[in-house]
Design an enzyme around this catalytic site. Sequence first.
Site, PDB file in Angstrom:
ATOM      1  N   LYS A 293      52.436  36.334  32.957  1.00 27.63           N
ATOM      2  CA  LYS A 293      53.085  35.155  33.531  1.00 27.63           C
ATOM      3  C   LYS A 293      54.614  35.221  33.370  1.00 27.63           C
ATOM      4  CE  LYS A 293      49.110  32.613  34.175  1.00 27.63           C
ATOM      5  NZ  LYS A 293      48.170  33.706  33.865  1.00 27.63           N
TER       6      LYS A 293
HETATM    7  C1  LIG Z   1      47.130  34.294  34.518  1.00 29.84           C
HETATM    8  C2  LIG Z   1      46.492  35.519  34.013  1.00 29.84           C
HETATM    9  C3  LIG Z   1      45.630  36.290  34.824  1.00 29.84           C
HETATM   10  C4  LIG Z   1      45.244  35.871  36.231  1.00 29.84           C
HETATM   11  O1  LIG Z   1      46.301  35.994  37.149  1.00 29.84           O
HETATM   12  P1  LIG Z   1      46.230  35.220  38.550  1.00 29.84           P
HETATM   13  O2  LIG Z   1      47.564  35.433  39.170  1.00 29.84           O
HETATM   14  O3  LIG Z   1      45.970  33.792  38.219  1.00 29.84           O
HETATM   15  O4  LIG Z   1      45.130  35.832  39.337  1.00 29.84           O
HETATM   16  C5  LIG Z   1      45.074  37.457  34.298  1.00 29.84           C
HETATM   17  N1  LIG Z   1      45.343  37.843  33.032  1.00 29.84           N
HETATM   18  C6  LIG Z   1      46.163  37.128  32.215  1.00 29.84           C
HETATM   19  C7  LIG Z   1      46.380  37.603  30.818  1.00 29.84           C
HETATM   20  C8  LIG Z   1      46.776  35.958  32.686  1.00 29.84           C
HETATM   21  O5  LIG Z   1      47.588  35.253  31.855  1.00 29.84           O
END
Ligand SMILES: *Cc1c(COP(=O)(O)O)cnc(C)c1O
Length: 494
Positions: free
Chosen positions: A111
């Site tokens: 993120k």
């Molecule tokens: C948010 C997140 C995801 C999923 O990503 P999206 O963009 O919502 O598909 C996968 N792995 C981790 C560790 C995340 O924080």
Amino acid sequence: MEKLFKSTRGNQTPIDFYTSILQGIASDGGLLVPDFDFEKKNLEDLLPLNYVDLATEIIGTFAPSDAKEALHTACNQAYGEGLFCDEVVPVKKAGNVYVAELYQGPTAAFKDMALSMLPRMMTLSLKKKGEEREVMILAATSGDTGKAALEGFKDVEGTCIKVFYPIDGVSAIQQQQMVTTTGKNVEIIGIRGNFDDAQSAVKKAFGSKELKELCDEHHIFLSSANSINIGRLIPQIVYYFYSYLTLVKRNEIKLGEAVNFTVPSGNFGNCLAGWIAKNMGLPVNQFIVASNKNNILTDFFTTGTYDARREFYKTNAPAMDILVSSNLERLVWFMVNGDSEKVNKYMEELKETGVYKVDDETLARVQKEFKAGCLGEEDVLKVVHDCWNENKYLLDTHTAVGYGVYEEYVKNTGDTTKTILLSTASPYKFPESVYQALTGEEVDVYTAIEKLHDLTGMEISYPLKGIKDREILHKGVIDRDAILDTIAEKIKEY
Ligand SMILES: *Cc1c(COP(=O)(O)O)cnc(C)c1O
């Protein structure tokens, strides 16, 4: 010609880049999408660029041309000035795949790739629109987004951020990460309730007339940092180009050679950014969409039916535990060639009945570019274990979902296209499960970090070093019914 953004539902007058970033969600409840064709990039021109320059170039294709210099400054603050480790996105080899590590940022998860940039784009947008009010970011979080948003917005000019989290609904490490956040414009408030209570109160706040009036009186406005904001999506396009070009530079692939990307998915923002990269000229053969036991996306990509009437599981890859994958609406919009009537119909059906099914033509189009698979919790642990034993590469549980789904894909198809797996979290971010996978032992989170380090020798991600001993700066806890009143109080403090 000015580049505008419109709603997937078709009922909002198109708006410019800056307004889109500030507004977050479309006013008709849809998501904002570009009202222009993607600009094709020349890979050869991009090859020599470092991460900051590449990000400026890619993000710049969505912004007005006079924003270049300011965007460069913003990209440098986000990716060039010490928030990330020396290499923003290292690409490693593990078995048959290349792993692009998207977890070198301030919260040790992917993120950060977008949430380090979004606040800076917001400040820029405030300036460009001559906006004199400050923006108050409200976020409800089940763990990862909250901390990444806090790190992104802390001490950013013209902004403040309030994060609400369920005190019994996040992991110990996620809570500790949040409540120890420094910065004068951040506040973290615990809720006696669950994530949905926090989320629905925050949503209500955005729609509240009283709060809007209060905001006007105090010269601020509310906005959101979650992944429906187009400002989250655009910065994610960059690392698809970056990881590809890294392999070209290392002579692992030829310029122009198509690769696959495997993407551990939840809200589908990550994978969608890759699809946009492809449409900007990145040579991609297949996207492999990986889900955990919550496999609603797998079902959608294999049958064309999105059916949310199912049980929700809490798994060992919790950031992918999701039933309503909001960015899928954008993909559907692209796949029906921007027919917003169709999108409206599907989304209406989802709201009314909990399910929709795309037509056969759309399904065929989707399946040409996306393959999908899922992995249960036991298999996730086995993949972490085997990948460590065979390759001495340590996967976190989310990335392990991708790794396992990719192995299955190769077994089923025999596809030998070189593949980049996006790694979405440091193994130290979910250490109990990773340690359990390696040894079969269950220990508490801080012990797990130490023991994992002793066992593997892998360096502990810098945001998680010494986290146990950090000072707790945010102790506020409120009842779930008090969220809206609390937000009103915070506005009055302005
Ligand atoms: C948010 C997140 C995801 C999923 O990503 P999206 O963009 O919502 O598909 C996968 N792995 C981790 C560790 C995340 O924080």
